[in-house]
Design a protein around this motif. Structure first.
Motif, PDB file in Angstrom:
ATOM      1  N   UNK A  34       0.812  -1.211   0.000  1.00 32.22           N
ATOM      2  CA  UNK A  34       0.000   0.000   0.000  1.00 32.22           C
ATOM      3  C   UNK A  34       0.849   1.266   0.000  1.00 32.22           C
ATOM      4  N   UNK A  35       2.077   1.172   0.479  1.00 34.59           N
ATOM      5  CA  UNK A  35       2.956   2.338   0.557  1.00 34.59           C
ATOM      6  C   UNK A  35       3.643   2.649  -0.767  1.00 34.59           C
ATOM      7  N   UNK A  36       3.518   1.793  -1.755  1.00 42.01           N
ATOM      8  CA  UNK A  36       4.210   2.019  -3.023  1.00 42.01           C
ATOM      9  C   UNK A  36       3.489   3.064  -3.865  1.00 42.01           C
ATOM     10  N   UNK A  37       4.245   3.705  -4.712  1.00 34.87           N
ATOM     11  CA  UNK A  37       3.694   4.683  -5.650  1.00 34.87           C
ATOM     12  C   UNK A  37       2.747   3.994  -6.629  1.00 34.87           C
ATOM     13  N   UNK A  38       3.093   2.780  -7.024  1.00 30.78           N
ATOM     14  CA  UNK A  38       2.280   2.038  -7.979  1.00 30.78           C
ATOM     15  C   UNK A  38       0.891   1.795  -7.416  1.00 30.78           C
ATOM     16  N   UNK A  39       0.798   1.405  -6.160  1.00 33.14           N
ATOM     17  CA  UNK A  39      -0.502   1.160  -5.538  1.00 33.14           C
ATOM     18  C   UNK A  39      -1.276   2.464  -5.397  1.00 33.14           C
ATOM     19  N   UNK A  40      -0.597   3.515  -4.965  1.00 35.05           N
ATOM     20  CA  UNK A  40      -1.268   4.792  -4.755  1.00 35.05           C
ATOM     21  C   UNK A  40      -1.731   5.409  -6.064  1.00 35.05           C
ATOM     22  N   UNK A  41      -1.076   5.051  -7.166  1.00 34.82           N
ATOM     23  CA  UNK A  41      -1.494   5.530  -8.480  1.00 34.82           C
ATOM     24  C   UNK A  41      -2.626   4.684  -9.059  1.00 34.82           C
ATOM     25  N   UNK A  42      -3.025   3.634  -8.343  1.00 30.73           N
ATOM     26  CA  UNK A  42      -4.134   2.804  -8.784  1.00 30.73           C
ATOM     27  C   UNK A  42      -3.734   1.679  -9.720  1.00 30.73           C
ATOM     28  N   UNK A  43      -2.453   1.369  -9.778  1.00 30.91           N
ATOM     29  CA  UNK A  43      -1.962   0.321 -10.677  1.00 30.91           C
ATOM     30  C   UNK A  43      -1.728  -0.973  -9.899  1.00 30.91           C
ATOM     31  N   UNK A  44      -2.758  -1.409  -9.215  1.00 33.33           N
ATOM     32  CA  UNK A  44      -2.680  -2.573  -8.346  1.00 33.33           C
ATOM     33  C   UNK A  44      -2.323  -3.824  -9.131  1.00 33.33           C
ATOM     34  N   UNK A  45      -2.761  -3.893 -10.367  1.00 32.74           N
ATOM     35  CA  UNK A  45      -2.513  -5.077 -11.201  1.00 32.74           C
ATOM     36  C   UNK A  45      -1.014  -5.348 -11.358  1.00 32.74           C
ATOM     37  N   UNK A  46      -0.201  -4.299 -11.462  1.00 32.07           N
ATOM     38  CA  UNK A  46       1.247  -4.492 -11.591  1.00 32.07           C
ATOM     39  C   UNK A  46       1.828  -5.179 -10.352  1.00 32.07           C
ATOM     40  N   UNK A  47       1.384  -4.745  -9.180  1.00 34.71           N
ATOM     41  CA  UNK A  47       1.857  -5.391  -7.952  1.00 34.71           C
ATOM     42  C   UNK A  47       1.336  -6.813  -7.849  1.00 34.71           C
ATOM     43  N   UNK A  48       0.077  -7.002  -8.194  1.00 34.33           N
ATOM     44  CA  UNK A  48      -0.521  -8.327  -8.084  1.00 34.33           C
ATOM     45  C   UNK A  48       0.196  -9.324  -8.990  1.00 34.33           C
ATOM     46  N   UNK A  49       0.536  -8.904 -10.193  1.00 32.07           N
ATOM     47  CA  UNK A  49       1.222  -9.805 -11.127  1.00 32.07           C
ATOM     48  C   UNK A  49       2.584 -10.216 -10.574  1.00 32.07           C
ATOM     49  N   UNK A  50       3.299  -9.268 -10.001  1.00 38.87           N
ATOM     50  CA  UNK A  50       4.645  -9.564  -9.508  1.00 38.87           C
ATOM     51  C   UNK A  50       4.658 -10.360  -8.199  1.00 38.87           C
ATOM     52  N   UNK A  51       3.611 -10.228  -7.389  1.00 38.23           N
ATOM     53  CA  UNK A  51       3.612 -10.846  -6.064  1.00 38.23           C
ATOM     54  C   UNK A  51       2.435 -11.807  -5.855  1.00 38.23           C
TER      55      UNK A  51
ATOM     56  N   UNK B  85       2.037 -15.089  -6.450  1.00 38.92           N
ATOM     57  CA  UNK B  85       2.371 -16.367  -5.824  1.00 38.92           C
ATOM     58  C   UNK B  85       2.621 -16.211  -4.323  1.00 38.92           C
ATOM     59  N   UNK B  86       3.280 -15.140  -3.945  1.00 40.38           N
ATOM     60  CA  UNK B  86       3.537 -14.898  -2.523  1.00 40.38           C
ATOM     61  C   UNK B  86       2.236 -14.696  -1.756  1.00 40.38           C
ATOM     62  N   UNK B  87       1.345 -13.905  -2.295  1.00 39.42           N
ATOM     63  CA  UNK B  87       0.070 -13.662  -1.616  1.00 39.42           C
ATOM     64  C   UNK B  87      -0.748 -14.945  -1.497  1.00 39.42           C
ATOM     65  N   UNK B  88      -0.778 -15.735  -2.559  1.00 36.52           N
ATOM     66  CA  UNK B  88      -1.520 -16.994  -2.521  1.00 36.52           C
ATOM     67  C   UNK B  88      -0.906 -17.942  -1.498  1.00 36.52           C
ATOM     68  N   UNK B  89       0.421 -18.047  -1.496  1.00 36.53           N
ATOM     69  CA  UNK B  89       1.096 -18.915  -0.526  1.00 36.53           C
ATOM     70  C   UNK B  89       0.855 -18.457   0.911  1.00 36.53           C
ATOM     71  N   UNK B  90       0.829 -17.157   1.143  1.00 37.61           N
ATOM     72  CA  UNK B  90       0.556 -16.648   2.500  1.00 37.61           C
ATOM     73  C   UNK B  90      -0.813 -17.099   2.980  1.00 37.61           C
ATOM     74  N   UNK B  91      -1.815 -16.937   2.145  1.00 36.22           N
ATOM     75  CA  UNK B  91      -3.173 -17.307   2.534  1.00 36.22           C
ATOM     76  C   UNK B  91      -3.290 -18.826   2.715  1.00 36.22           C
TER      77      UNK B  91
ATOM     78  N   UNK C  31       5.819  -1.202 -18.249  1.00 34.65           N
ATOM     79  CA  UNK C  31       4.916  -2.236 -17.744  1.00 34.65           C
ATOM     80  C   UNK C  31       3.468  -1.952 -18.156  1.00 34.65           C
ATOM     81  N   UNK C  32       3.106  -0.677 -18.165  1.00 30.39           N
ATOM     82  CA  UNK C  32       1.750  -0.312 -18.580  1.00 30.39           C
ATOM     83  C   UNK C  32       1.539  -0.569 -20.072  1.00 30.39           C
ATOM     84  N   UNK C  33       2.572  -0.346 -20.877  1.00 32.42           N
ATOM     85  CA  UNK C  33       2.457  -0.573 -22.310  1.00 32.42           C
ATOM     86  C   UNK C  33       2.390  -2.041 -22.650  1.00 32.42           C
ATOM     87  N   UNK C  34       2.942  -2.901 -21.791  1.00 31.22           N
ATOM     88  CA  UNK C  34       2.910  -4.334 -22.035  1.00 31.22           C
ATOM     89  C   UNK C  34       1.532  -4.917 -21.759  1.00 31.22           C
ATOM     90  N   UNK C  35       0.772  -4.310 -20.857  1.00 31.96           N
ATOM     91  CA  UNK C  35      -0.550  -4.861 -20.509  1.00 31.96           C
ATOM     92  C   UNK C  35      -1.647  -4.352 -21.381  1.00 31.96           C
TER      93      UNK C  35
END
Length: 162
Positions: free
Chosen positions: A63-80, A82-88, A158-162
């Motif tokens: 939540x503290x990242x610029x990417x999240x605050x700019x509303x680009x949650x998908x970029x974080x979700x793509x990169x992390x 597996x970690x989030x799924x494994x945590x849950x 990253x935005x141009x790739x999606x």
């Protein structure tokens, strides 16, 4: 990331590593407390609380990242993802194992009675634990990358790739 952000990030990473170390110790040495059911239950509750706290700290870093605050949650979700799924999954497996273990051994803690299904859950939980430790620590270190905290050409690519 400025100096105060760097100090905050260092403190959070230290706390995350401390929570991982506590989880490893509980998984390794909880069997020594099995003759005291109340102490084992307390240890399991603290471990489960620490797992939820560790996931919360990881999400706070996101939540503290610029990417999240700019509303680009998908970029974080793509990169992390597996970690989030494994945590849950690890939290669910740990809570399930703890409940089952306490229900089997509450009144007769020194009786070694493991069904095949309990042994399977135990093995799966320990296997997922190893993957959880690796991916969680990697994510906690990778989220400190300065690219996540400022607008950059990397983010535009990253935005141009999606």
């Amino acid at each position: 990331m400025n100096l105060s952000g760097s100090k905050q990030y260092t403190a959070i990473v230290f706390l995350q590593n401390l929570l991982l170390l506590f989880d490893i110790c509980v998984n390794s040495f909880a069997s020594f407390a099995r003759n005291q059911s109340i102490e084992l239950l307390s240890l399991y509750v603290i471990q489960d609380f620490c797992l939820i706290l560790a996931l919360t700290l990881l999400l706070v870093n996101f939540f503290a990242t610029y990417i999240f605050q700019a509303g680009l949650i998908q970029l974080l979700y793509v990169r992390f993802r597996l970690t989030l799924i494994l945590c849950v999954v690890y939290i669910i497996l740990s809570i399930s194992l703890h409940i089952w273990h306490m229900s089997i051994h509450w009144y007769q803690p020194l009786i070694h009675y493991w069904t095949k299904s309990f042994h399977s859950l135990y093995s799966i939980q320990r296997t997922v634990a190893v993957m959880y430790y690796y991916f969680y620590k990697r994510a906690s270190l990778r989220i400190g990358d300065p690219r996540f905290y400022e607008g950059s050409s990397w983010m535009e690519q990253q935005l141009n790739l999606t």
